[in-house]
Write an enzyme that holds these catalytic residues in place. Structure first.
Site, PDB file in Angstrom:
ATOM      1  N   TYR A   1       0.866  -1.181   0.000  1.00 16.21           N
ATOM      2  CA  TYR A   1       0.000   0.000   0.000  1.00 16.21           C
ATOM      3  C   TYR A   1       0.903   1.232   0.000  1.00 16.21           C
ATOM      4  CZ  TYR A   1       0.607  -1.170   4.999  1.00 16.21           C
ATOM      5  OH  TYR A   1       1.110  -1.554   6.211  1.00 16.21           O
TER       6      TYR A   1
ATOM      7  N   HIS B   1       6.259  -0.831   1.468  1.00 12.04           N
ATOM      8  CA  HIS B   1       6.193   0.253   0.493  1.00 12.04           C
ATOM      9  C   HIS B   1       7.274   0.049  -0.561  1.00 12.04           C
ATOM     10  CE1 HIS B   1       3.678   1.979   3.506  1.00 12.04           C
ATOM     11  NE2 HIS B   1       4.679   2.267   4.321  1.00 12.04           N
TER      12      HIS B   1
END
Length: 207
Positions: A135, A185
């Site tokens: 995400y 990430h």
């Protein structure tokens, strides 16, 4: 509100990268109408490089910090429990742990709390990041929020420092790279997108 942003114009989105150290960007950052910071960002002791003002502070339970009066707490909810934590942190303090210990109570202005719509995070992940990483980072989500709500966006403190290290400007450890190592990430992909936005004139990127 979003209307306030669009009427007032300039937003500085201040990432936490070590590349801010020695930058002397403090006054430039503070000159914007809105100053967006995130997670455990610190200003005390680093004012010359990162400025003093904060109008909006983006966080999730595991990165929560107490805020001064008048600062908007912007919750970036990555899971349903995050919403429950926010309610608990302003009342009973019953949620003390998610996947790690979290602040049971938070000091912040209740009247200025904002919650980023989870659909907006999904939109960023799908349309902007093409699902790279699990995400988007809080920093990238904050930047995209600013792009969608401000007339002019300036980005500071994103990417590795001059030695190629990915760490926070308040950290002493030279080889810190937790941001890249977690696999949550995709730092390289996010930075490439930020640089592309700068080339296209959508933002001003201060390196």
């Amino acid at each position: 509100t979003a209307q306030d942003f669009s009427q007032c114009g300039t937003c500085a989105v201040v990432g936490n990268s070590g590349r801010l150290k020695g930058s002397k960007y403090g006054k430039k950052i503070d000159s914007h109408h809105f100053v967006l910071r995130m997670n455990t960002a610190q200003t005390a002791g680093f004012e010359e490089d990162v400025g003093t003002r904060t109008t909006h502070h983006f966080m999730y339970p595991e990165s929560a910090v107490n805020l001064h009066a008048g600062v908007h707490l912007v919750l970036v909810p990555f899971k349903p429990l995050d919403l429950k934590w926010l309610a608990s942190a302003f009342s009973s303090g019953e949620i003390k742990r998610t996947y790690q210990r979290v602040k049971p109570f938070i000091e912040a202005d209740k009247s200025k709390v904002l919650i980023l719509n989870p659909a907006f995070l999904k939109y960023i992940h799908d349309k902007w990041m093409k699902r790279f990483g699990r995400y988007p980072s809080t920093g990238f989500a904050s930047l995209l929020f600013a792009i969608h709500t401000c007339k002019q966006v300036s980005a500071f403190g994103f990417g590795a420092d001059s030695r190629g290290n990915w760490h926070h400007y308040w950290e002493k450890n030279r080889y810190a790279g937790a941001f890249r190592r977690t696999g949550v990430h995709n730092a390289t992909f996010e930075l490439a997108l930020i640089e592309k936005l700068a080339v296209e004139g959508r933002i001003s990127f201060y390196k």
